[in-house]
Design an enzyme around this catalytic site. Structure first.
Site, PDB file in Angstrom:
ATOM      1  N   LYS A 157       0.831  -1.195   0.000  1.00 16.18           N
ATOM      2  CA  LYS A 157       0.000   0.000   0.000  1.00 16.18           C
ATOM      3  C   LYS A 157       0.866   1.244   0.000  1.00 16.18           C
ATOM      4  CE  LYS A 157      -3.430   2.516   2.784  1.00 16.18           C
ATOM      5  NZ  LYS A 157      -4.333   2.446   3.954  1.00 16.18           N
ATOM      6  N   ASP A 185     -14.337   2.782   8.600  1.00 22.42           N
ATOM      7  CA  ASP A 185     -14.589   2.201   9.910  1.00 22.42           C
ATOM      8  C   ASP A 185     -14.808   0.708   9.758  1.00 22.42           C
ATOM      9  OD1 ASP A 185     -17.076   2.747  12.473  1.00 22.42           O
ATOM     10  OD2 ASP A 185     -14.966   2.316  12.635  1.00 22.42           O
TER      11      ASP A 185
END
Length: 405
Positions: A68, A179
């Site tokens: 990432k 979330d």
């Protein structure tokens, strides 16, 4: 697709790093990865507001990994703070049901040139959102996925971290963090489940004056106490797990609200209007709104989760893999009043998931968790955040051999 870029024109050590440009064909965008030579054969996996992720071969580990690249972490204070939080938590929190960090680095050698941060993580086959949309899960998988999610959340709580965050004395109206939700949970081919995203996690704080931002959490999985800005507890995560559990069974979102108030309406239409014990916790204006919304009657759990949504042939009463047991667990997770809702410990003892209980998973050693909430709450300039992140990345590189494993 990847394209080699001439390295002599770039400001990095060509003896240790090389550059690859990755193309996102869907949106016709590209991102350049400057990575150690051990990583090759990069292929685009996904991209979002928080970064671009590729699959790569790791010559040292002899396996495929996910890399990432944090998306422009130093453009705004918000993104820099989030990058700092995610980096520290990923490098310190360790549990079988939390994504494992394999490596972390920057190709930049000084603070003046520091622009890029990379995280290398174990590669998982699918996210839970894909699984839910593509496969009808049997009782065994439903139970196992809920158990593993609970283990991960318990470890975060035990380590002083809640997956949902609160902000104090900060303006957060522009925050849009992710979330606990199906797309932030990943699953391997062996049905191992891991929580993926840490951008929203923070150390717990029992200061009841603190409130959760209305913009911070993903709406569909937002607990009632979050919607109305009540003092929070770890039980807000149990509500999220309940919503995800129901979605795994029904293969659709349980409470698909269009906005904050509609989200509350959707909850009431299914779970019924709250009793006075909950309403009396609300502010005067919120209580007035709730009382005047109308009196909704709760649906039965059999109506919310009908028999036809379970794979009946996979029931096993001997280990409580039954529709009634699943509904009983769900009903205790989705109590509007958090005082009545299951805790993580309660849920882990429920017959529907207790078969999987292993002491070393449920009560794993607490992670180090060096994350300092006081730093997060401090007013810092963008440059100060950049310096903090640079120090953390260099600390990691000093303690780990990022090139040879």
């Amino acid at each position: 697709m990847q394209t080699q870029i001439p390295s002599f024109s770039q400001d990095f050590d060509i003896r240790k790093f090389h550059q690859v440009t990755i193309q996102d064909k869907k949106y016709n965008t590209q991102s350049t990865f400057t990575i150690p030579l051990r990583y090759s054969n990069l292929n685009f996996l996904n991209a979002g507001a928080q970064g671009t992720v590729v699959i790569a071969d790791d010559a040292v580990r002899g396996e495929r990994v996910a890399i990432k690249k944090m998306q422009r972490p130093f453009v705004m204070t918000m993104s820099a703070k989030r990058a700092y939080r995610e980096f520290v938590l990923l490098t310190t929190i360790k549990h079988p049901n939390i994504i494992r960090l394999l490596n972390a680095f920057t190709p930049d050698s000084s603070l003046d040139t520091f622009q890029e941060v990379y995280l290398v993580m174990e590669l998982m086959a699918h996210d839970l959102h894909e699984v839910i949309r593509g496969v009808r899960l049997d009782h065994k998988m439903l139970s196992f996925f809920v158990y593993q999610t609970l283990c991960a959340i318990k470890h975060l709580h035990d380590s002083g971290v809640m997956h949902r965050v609160i902000y104090s004395k900060l303006s957060v109206s522009n925050y849009g963090f992710q979330d606990l939700k199906p797309s932030n949970i990943v699953v391997s081919e062996r049905c191992e489940l891991k929580i993926l995203d840490f951008g929203l996690a923070r150390k717990t704080n029992v200061d009841t004056a603190m409130r959760m931002s209305d913009y911070v959490v993903t709406r569909y999985y937002r607990a009632p106490e979050v919607i109305f800005g009540l003092p929070y507890s770890e039980k807000m995560d149990i509500w999220s797990v309940g919503c995800i559990f129901a979605e795994m069974i029904n293969q659709k979102v349980l409470f698909p609200g269009d906005d904050r108030l509609d989200q509350w309406t959707q909850i009431c239409k299914v779970m019924g209007s709250p009793n006075d014990d909950f309403i009396n916790k609300l502010s005067e204006s919120a209580a007035f709104y709730v009382r005047n919304l109308g009196n909704y009657k709760s649906k039965s759990m059999s109506e919310i989760i009908p028999d036809c949504n379970f794979l009946e042939e996979t029931e096993n009463p001997k280990v409580n893999f039954t529709a009634p047991a699943a509904r009983d667990l769900l009903s205790n997770m989705l109590k509007i009043n958090p005082d009545e809702r299951y805790s993580v410990e309660d849920a882990l003892q429920h017959p529907y998931v207790k078969l999987w209980f292993k002491e070393e998973e449920v009560n794993a050693p607490v992670s180090e968790n060096r994350y300092n909430q006081e730093i997060d709450l401090a007013e810092k300039t963008l440059q100060e955040w950049k310096c903090l992140i640079f120090e953390e990345v260099k600390r990691y590189q000093t303690e780990h051999d990022i090139f040879c494993g």
